[in-house]
Every structure is written in C-alpha cells, then in structure tokens.
Design an enzyme around this catalytic site. Structure first.
Site, PDB file in Angstrom:
ATOM      1  N   PHE A  58       0.807  -1.222   0.000  1.00  0.00           N
ATOM      2  CA  PHE A  58       0.000   0.000   0.000  1.00  0.00           C
ATOM      3  C   PHE A  58       0.844   1.277   0.000  1.00  0.00           C
ATOM      4  O   PHE A  58       0.325   2.391   0.073  1.00  0.00           O
ATOM      5  CB  PHE A  58      -0.952   0.009   1.207  1.00  0.00           C
ATOM      6  CG  PHE A  58      -0.249  -0.161   2.540  1.00  0.00           C
ATOM      7  CD1 PHE A  58       0.342   0.909   3.183  1.00  0.00           C
ATOM      8  CD2 PHE A  58      -0.178  -1.417   3.151  1.00  0.00           C
ATOM      9  CE1 PHE A  58       0.983   0.766   4.398  1.00  0.00           C
ATOM     10  CE2 PHE A  58       0.470  -1.581   4.377  1.00  0.00           C
ATOM     11  CZ  PHE A  58       1.050  -0.483   4.995  1.00  0.00           C
ATOM     12  N   ARG A  91      -1.945   9.408  20.853  1.00  0.00           N
ATOM     13  CA  ARG A  91      -2.248   8.132  20.190  1.00  0.00           C
ATOM     14  C   ARG A  91      -3.590   7.589  20.674  1.00  0.00           C
ATOM     15  O   ARG A  91      -4.335   6.993  19.909  1.00  0.00           O
ATOM     16  CB  ARG A  91      -1.147   7.098  20.461  1.00  0.00           C
ATOM     17  CG  ARG A  91       0.224   7.430  19.897  1.00  0.00           C
ATOM     18  CD  ARG A  91       0.426   7.117  18.449  1.00  0.00           C
ATOM     19  NE  ARG A  91       0.276   5.728  18.081  1.00  0.00           N
ATOM     20  CZ  ARG A  91       0.486   5.262  16.844  1.00  0.00           C
ATOM     21  NH1 ARG A  91       0.864   6.092  15.876  1.00  0.00           N
ATOM     22  NH2 ARG A  91       0.309   3.997  16.571  1.00  0.00           N
ATOM     23  N   THR A  97      -4.729   2.430  14.113  1.00  0.00           N
ATOM     24  CA  THR A  97      -4.311   2.726  12.739  1.00  0.00           C
ATOM     25  C   THR A  97      -5.430   2.424  11.745  1.00  0.00           C
ATOM     26  O   THR A  97      -5.731   3.224  10.850  1.00  0.00           O
ATOM     27  CB  THR A  97      -3.081   1.856  12.385  1.00  0.00           C
ATOM     28  OG1 THR A  97      -2.071   2.099  13.369  1.00  0.00           O
ATOM     29  CG2 THR A  97      -2.554   2.174  11.004  1.00  0.00           C
ATOM     30  N   ARG A 108      -9.926   8.766  14.736  1.00  0.00           N
ATOM     31  CA  ARG A 108      -9.933   7.881  13.566  1.00  0.00           C
ATOM     32  C   ARG A 108     -11.230   7.073  13.506  1.00  0.00           C
ATOM     33  O   ARG A 108     -11.767   6.827  12.427  1.00  0.00           O
ATOM     34  CB  ARG A 108      -8.712   6.957  13.607  1.00  0.00           C
ATOM     35  CG  ARG A 108      -7.411   7.691  13.277  1.00  0.00           C
ATOM     36  CD  ARG A 108      -6.191   6.859  13.609  1.00  0.00           C
ATOM     37  NE  ARG A 108      -4.981   7.374  12.988  1.00  0.00           N
ATOM     38  CZ  ARG A 108      -3.776   6.820  13.132  1.00  0.00           C
ATOM     39  NH1 ARG A 108      -3.629   5.747  13.885  1.00  0.00           N
ATOM     40  NH2 ARG A 108      -2.720   7.348  12.524  1.00  0.00           N
ATOM     41  N   HIS A 125      -2.119  11.825  11.701  1.00  0.00           N
ATOM     42  CA  HIS A 125      -0.922  11.082  12.075  1.00  0.00           C
ATOM     43  C   HIS A 125      -0.531  11.520  13.478  1.00  0.00           C
ATOM     44  O   HIS A 125      -0.648  12.695  13.813  1.00  0.00           O
ATOM     45  CB  HIS A 125       0.229  11.400  11.114  1.00  0.00           C
ATOM     46  CG  HIS A 125       1.557  10.919  11.616  1.00  0.00           C
ATOM     47  ND1 HIS A 125       1.955   9.607  11.485  1.00  0.00           N
ATOM     48  CD2 HIS A 125       2.551  11.555  12.291  1.00  0.00           C
ATOM     49  CE1 HIS A 125       3.150   9.457  12.054  1.00  0.00           C
ATOM     50  NE2 HIS A 125       3.528  10.628  12.546  1.00  0.00           N
TER      51      HIS A 125
HETATM   52  P1  DAT Z   1       0.135   4.722  12.590  1.00  0.00           P
HETATM   53  O1  DAT Z   1      -0.241   5.801  11.595  1.00  0.00           O
HETATM   54  O2  DAT Z   1      -1.022   4.367  13.475  1.00  0.00           O
HETATM   55  O3  DAT Z   1       1.389   5.046  13.364  1.00  0.00           O
HETATM   56  P2  DAT Z   1       1.728   2.949  10.918  1.00  0.00           P
HETATM   57  O4  DAT Z   1       2.896   3.811  11.243  1.00  0.00           O
HETATM   58  O5  DAT Z   1       1.874   1.470  11.088  1.00  0.00           O
HETATM   59  O6  DAT Z   1       0.430   3.385  11.752  1.00  0.00           O
HETATM   60  O7  DAT Z   1       1.276   3.177   9.402  1.00  0.00           O
HETATM   61  C1  DAT Z   1       1.319   4.465   8.842  1.00  0.00           C
HETATM   62  C2  DAT Z   1       0.118   4.658   7.934  1.00  0.00           C
HETATM   63  O8  DAT Z   1       0.125   3.677   6.875  1.00  0.00           O
HETATM   64  C3  DAT Z   1      -1.222   4.470   8.613  1.00  0.00           C
HETATM   65  O9  DAT Z   1      -1.679   5.646   9.255  1.00  0.00           O
HETATM   66  C4  DAT Z   1      -2.107   4.046   7.490  1.00  0.00           C
HETATM   67  C5  DAT Z   1      -1.191   3.280   6.573  1.00  0.00           C
HETATM   68  N1  DAT Z   1      -1.306   1.838   6.778  1.00  0.00           N
HETATM   69  C6  DAT Z   1      -0.722   1.088   7.745  1.00  0.00           C
HETATM   70  N2  DAT Z   1      -1.028  -0.211   7.633  1.00  0.00           N
HETATM   71  C7  DAT Z   1      -1.845  -0.294   6.546  1.00  0.00           C
HETATM   72  C8  DAT Z   1      -2.511  -1.391   5.880  1.00  0.00           C
HETATM   73  N3  DAT Z   1      -2.413  -2.648   6.317  1.00  0.00           N
HETATM   74  N4  DAT Z   1      -3.273  -1.101   4.784  1.00  0.00           N
HETATM   75  C9  DAT Z   1      -3.390   0.169   4.335  1.00  0.00           C
HETATM   76  N5  DAT Z   1      -2.776   1.251   4.912  1.00  0.00           N
HETATM   77  C10 DAT Z   1      -2.027   1.003   5.997  1.00  0.00           C
HETATM   78 MG    MG Z   2       3.351   5.233  12.745  1.00  0.00          MG
END
Ligand code: DAT
Ligand code: MG
Length: 167
Positions: A58, A91, A97, A108, A125
C-alpha cells in the site's frame, strides 16, 4: 515525563472540514501546541516520513494520500504538541491505525474510513514513540518554527541564498 509529538491533519481531514473538530478533540489532552503550519508535501518528504513502510503493497497509495492526490487538497496541517506523556495521550485520542478497528469515540474511529482500494484514510498522524517523534519533528520543522527548545541545535552559516520576502 514531558514529550513532544508530531501531529498531521491529513488531506481527508482538511477536505472534510474537520480541522476544528480534530483540534478540539486533541485539546482534551491539555497539551501545549508549540508549532503549527500548513505544508505542501513533496514526494521526498512523504517517502521519508513513511520510510518504515517502504516495500509494503500500500506504500504508493499511502504517499499519494499524504500528498493530497486522493482528495484534491495538496496540503496537510502539521503541529507539535508538547507536555506530560504527549505521545500516549495523542495516540489514544487518535485511535487505532485501522479506522474500522478504532474505537468509535476516537478521532480515527469517528472520521476515518477504508477506501475500496484499501487505503486507510485515518485523518491524522501521531508519532508512535519518542525516537520517531524526534525524527519526524526534525523532518517537518526547522528549529526556529518551534517556540520551545526541544532538541540540541547548532549554528550554521547560511551561504548566500535567494529567498522570498515581502515586497
Ligand atoms: P500509525 O499511523 O497508526 O502510526 P503505521 O505507522 O503502522 O500506523 O502506518 C502508517 C500509515 O500507513 C497508517 O496511518 C495508514 C497506513 N497503513 C498502515 N497499515 C496499513 C494497511 N495494512 N493497509 C493500508 N494502509 C495502511
Ligand atoms: Mg506510525
């Protein structure tokens, strides 16, 4: 312990006119805003911000999303919140997420969605730990844009450089 945390209001949040609602939710934390600005996000900045996700299926859509290509809003609002347990507090207010898994009372959970092609449009974020917060804040802000001294700085002599000024 006092901490700093980077908050981004993502392009979906801006397009849906949620800025006020989001800032109101975050104000429940009683944290202090020490920096805020609108940013037009370059490809380089977006890719650096999400460097830990390079290689994920993604990733390309995520970069487009952060740059506002999916919402015709080529900007995000970037803020630094500061205070006691800032990361955990933000958070928690942000929620999980995956916006479908986020508690409905969180930012969210209230305002996010997953698109049919699988993009998590999760509105904001929030940095996930102190090391990430420092890396991200230094990526998004110059020292003089933050009204407290968060991290060690150094003096650099700027070479002659053209920049825009008020006429
Ligand atoms: P967060 O934003 O909660 O810190 P992260 O750092 O793991 O989460 O991921 C950053 C962003 O990437 C998140 O806000 C949305 C996207 N994302 C993460 N996992 C995903 C997934 N499995 N499918 C689609 N988008 C995803
Ligand atoms: Mg993150």
């Amino acid at each position: 312990m006092n901490q700093a945390v980077l908050i981004l209001i993502k392009p979906d949040g801006l397009k849906k006119s949620l800025t006020g609602n989001i800032l109101t939710r975050l104000s429940e934390s009683k944290l202090e805003i020490v920096a805020a600005k609108m940013v037009r996000v370059s490809k380089e900045l977006a890719e650096e911000h999400y460097q830990h996700l390079k290689g994920k299926p993604f990733f390309n859509e995520l970069i487009k999303y952060l740059r506002g290509e999916l919402h015709d809003r080529r900007k995000v609002m970037a803020l630094v919140y500061w205070g006691e347990d800032a990361i955990e507090k933000c958070r928690e207010l942000a929620g999980s997420t995956n916006p479908e898994e986020a508690e409905s009372t969180t930012i969210r959970g209230s305002y996010g969605r997953i698109t049919t092609i699988g993009v998590y449009e999760n509105v904001i974020h929030a940095s996930s730990n102190e090391a990430e917060a420092e890396r991200e804040i230094k990526l998004w802000f110059m020292p003089e844009e933050i009204i407290v001294d968060l991290y060690v700085t150094t003096q650099v002599l700027e070479k002659e450089r053209k920049k825009k000024a008020w006429a």
